[in-house]
Scaffold this motif. Structure first.
Motif, PDB file in Angstrom:
ATOM      1  N   GLY A  77       0.734  -1.029   0.001  1.00  0.00           N
ATOM      2  CA  GLY A  77      -0.158   0.039   0.100  1.00  0.00           C
ATOM      3  C   GLY A  77       0.849   1.293  -0.077  1.00  0.00           C
ATOM      4  O   GLY A  77       0.257   2.232  -0.235  1.00  0.00           O
ATOM      5  N   SER A  78       2.105   1.124   0.092  1.00  0.00           N
ATOM      6  CA  SER A  78       3.052   2.272   0.352  1.00  0.00           C
ATOM      7  C   SER A  78       2.987   3.289  -1.043  1.00  0.00           C
ATOM      8  O   SER A  78       3.169   4.418  -1.192  1.00  0.00           O
ATOM      9  CB  SER A  78       4.241   2.097   0.469  1.00  0.00           C
ATOM     10  N   ASP A 127       0.492   3.740  -2.908  1.00  0.00           N
ATOM     11  CA  ASP A 127      -0.691   4.587  -2.738  1.00  0.00           C
ATOM     12  C   ASP A 127      -0.782   5.575  -1.667  1.00  0.00           C
ATOM     13  O   ASP A 127      -1.743   6.502  -1.510  1.00  0.00           O
ATOM     14  CB  ASP A 127      -2.063   3.534  -2.612  1.00  0.00           C
ATOM     15  N   GLU A 128       0.256   5.524  -0.768  1.00  0.00           N
ATOM     16  CA  GLU A 128       0.183   6.607   0.377  1.00  0.00           C
ATOM     17  C   GLU A 128       0.725   7.864  -0.212  1.00  0.00           C
ATOM     18  O   GLU A 128       1.970   7.974  -0.831  1.00  0.00           O
ATOM     19  CB  GLU A 128       1.070   6.002   1.448  1.00  0.00           C
ATOM     20  N   SER A 129       0.606   8.817   0.527  1.00  0.00           N
ATOM     21  CA  SER A 129       1.195  10.211   0.397  1.00  0.00           C
ATOM     22  C   SER A 129       0.782  11.273   1.533  1.00  0.00           C
ATOM     23  O   SER A 129      -0.478  11.137   1.953  1.00  0.00           O
ATOM     24  CB  SER A 129       0.799  10.784  -0.989  1.00  0.00           C
ATOM     25  N   GLY A 173      -9.760   6.640   3.096  1.00  0.00           N
ATOM     26  CA  GLY A 173      -8.469   6.652   3.657  1.00  0.00           C
ATOM     27  C   GLY A 173      -7.674   7.944   3.457  1.00  0.00           C
ATOM     28  O   GLY A 173      -6.531   8.165   3.075  1.00  0.00           O
ATOM     29  N   GLU A 174      -8.101   9.121   3.399  1.00  0.00           N
ATOM     30  CA  GLU A 174      -7.697  10.213   3.114  1.00  0.00           C
ATOM     31  C   GLU A 174      -8.336  11.286   4.250  1.00  0.00           C
ATOM     32  O   GLU A 174      -9.445  11.584   4.282  1.00  0.00           O
ATOM     33  CB  GLU A 174      -8.182  10.694   1.695  1.00  0.00           C
ATOM     34  N   VAL A 186      -3.295  13.350   4.322  1.00  0.00           N
ATOM     35  CA  VAL A 186      -2.657  12.069   4.508  1.00  0.00           C
ATOM     36  C   VAL A 186      -3.436  11.292   3.746  1.00  0.00           C
ATOM     37  O   VAL A 186      -4.760  11.028   3.994  1.00  0.00           O
ATOM     38  CB  VAL A 186      -2.129  11.625   5.916  1.00  0.00           C
ATOM     39  N   ARG A 187      -3.098  10.362   2.891  1.00  0.00           N
ATOM     40  CA  ARG A 187      -3.663   9.283   1.991  1.00  0.00           C
ATOM     41  C   ARG A 187      -3.328   8.188   2.453  1.00  0.00           C
ATOM     42  O   ARG A 187      -2.002   7.830   2.087  1.00  0.00           O
ATOM     43  CB  ARG A 187      -3.524   9.762   0.516  1.00  0.00           C
ATOM     44  N   GLN A 188      -3.872   7.279   2.787  1.00  0.00           N
ATOM     45  CA  GLN A 188      -3.486   5.937   3.272  1.00  0.00           C
ATOM     46  C   GLN A 188      -4.843   4.832   3.197  1.00  0.00           C
ATOM     47  O   GLN A 188      -5.315   4.434   3.935  1.00  0.00           O
ATOM     48  CB  GLN A 188      -3.046   5.967   5.005  1.00  0.00           C
ATOM     49  N   TRP A 191      -4.796   1.879   2.340  1.00  0.00           N
ATOM     50  CA  TRP A 191      -4.726   0.595   2.862  1.00  0.00           C
ATOM     51  C   TRP A 191      -4.641   0.759   4.357  1.00  0.00           C
ATOM     52  O   TRP A 191      -4.381  -0.607   5.040  1.00  0.00           O
ATOM     53  CB  TRP A 191      -3.337  -0.123   2.446  1.00  0.00           C
ATOM     54  N   LYS A 192      -4.984   1.522   5.162  1.00  0.00           N
ATOM     55  CA  LYS A 192      -4.525   1.797   6.514  1.00  0.00           C
ATOM     56  C   LYS A 192      -5.734   0.811   7.263  1.00  0.00           C
ATOM     57  O   LYS A 192      -5.372   0.570   8.482  1.00  0.00           O
ATOM     58  CB  LYS A 192      -4.875   3.000   7.170  1.00  0.00           C
TER      59      LYS A 192
END
Length: 287
Positions: free
Chosen positions: A157-158, A160-162, A233-234, A254-256, A258-259
């Motif tokens: 998922g990293s 897709d993270e920012s 997830g945002e 923060v976009r996660q 897959w969190k």
């Protein structure tokens, strides 16, 4: 060293050489749904291999305790290298000037050898779960499967993270922010600061902060540690403000995506740890 150990060492050396030749690992290419497809495809392949040839030399080696020790030690060394060296944007790290540059020491998470170390650990963990799934206790399943889910979600998922930060003045609308490397990126939303309030304690010290904003034209209230959910997830966080004017705030987007899967894996591990404690205490009472 066993024959399998030489194979693992060879894979790590090959990943180092690939990194030297190809540069940073193209993590962006594995954004959803590619990352999810790769994960499911690899797990399906390992499962079919285990079901068809459970006693093969490959399956026995990959699920052995000795292999677990080797891949855990290998990953631990990689994490130590990551923790002891300052990290930069992988695109800004030069390649070919020094040995550290060639090995991507300052962009470890985007190096081929770090990706190889995590993949080896996940493959070993998956095979251990397959081999012991039927005859193991619930605490084993919860601990190992929870670890696999949490780590897989964090790794795949990293891409897709920012994490972006932006400075917004009162009445101002912004659509771009800056990442951890100082590079300007699009927020994906329009963010406007309408009002900012500071709540004080009786002694005059700040108790809390609240920002009234509009996100894509929709009104929202954001307080410290109480983000606004801008999407799946945002989240939009209020992280700071201008102490001189109180009309300028710093927000973090923060976009996660897959969190939630990561949290599910962590909850499984917590449940497994609780079972270990409860069942261990019960066995001691029986004795």
């Amino acid at each position: 060293m066993k024959k399998g150990d030489w194979i693992l060492l060879g894979l790590m050396l090959v990943s180092v050489l690939v990194g030297m030749a190809a540069g940073p690992f193209p993590a962006g290419a594995f954004a959803f749904p590619v990352g999810a497809a790769v994960l499911l495809g690899c797990m399906a392949g390992l499962w079919v291999l285990y079901k068809e040839k459970p006693d093969s030399a490959f399956c026995r080696f990959l699920s052995s305790g000795h292999t677990s020790i080797v891949v855990i030690a290998n990953l631990a060394v990689c994490c130590i290298v990551l923790g002891l060296n300052k990290q930069y944007d992988p695109q800004s790290v030069p390649g070919g000037h020094t040995l550290a540059d060639l090995l991507r020491i300052h962009s470890v998470k985007n190096s081929w050898w770090f990706v190889c170390a995590i993949c080896l650990f996940l493959a070993n963990l998956a095979m251990v779960i397959f081999r012991h799934l039927k005859r193991s206790s619930w605490r084993f399943v919860l601990n190992h499967l929870g670890l696999f889910i949490a780590l897989s979600a964090g790794f795949f998922g990293s891409a897709d993270e920012s994490v972006l930060r932006c400075i917004v003045g009162k009445g101002e609308t912004v659509t771009t922010g800056f990442d951890r490397y100082g590079l300007e990126r699009a927020l994906g939303h329009s963010l406007c600061l309408e009002e900012f309030s500071i709540y004080l304690r009786p002694d005059g010290s700040p108790r809390n902060f609240e920002a009234e904003v509009s996100v894509d034209g929709k009104p929202a209230e954001i307080m410290v540690n109480h983000p606004y959910a801008a999407g799946f997830g945002e989240d939009v966080y209020l992280v700071d403000y201008d102490k001189n004017s109180n009309d300028v705030c710093v927000f973090e987007i923060v976009r996660q995506p897959w969190k939630y899967l990561e949290c599910f894996g962590i909850v499984m591990m917590m449940a497994g740890a609780a079972l270990m404690f409860v069942q261990g205490a019960a066995k001691r009472r029986v004795r």
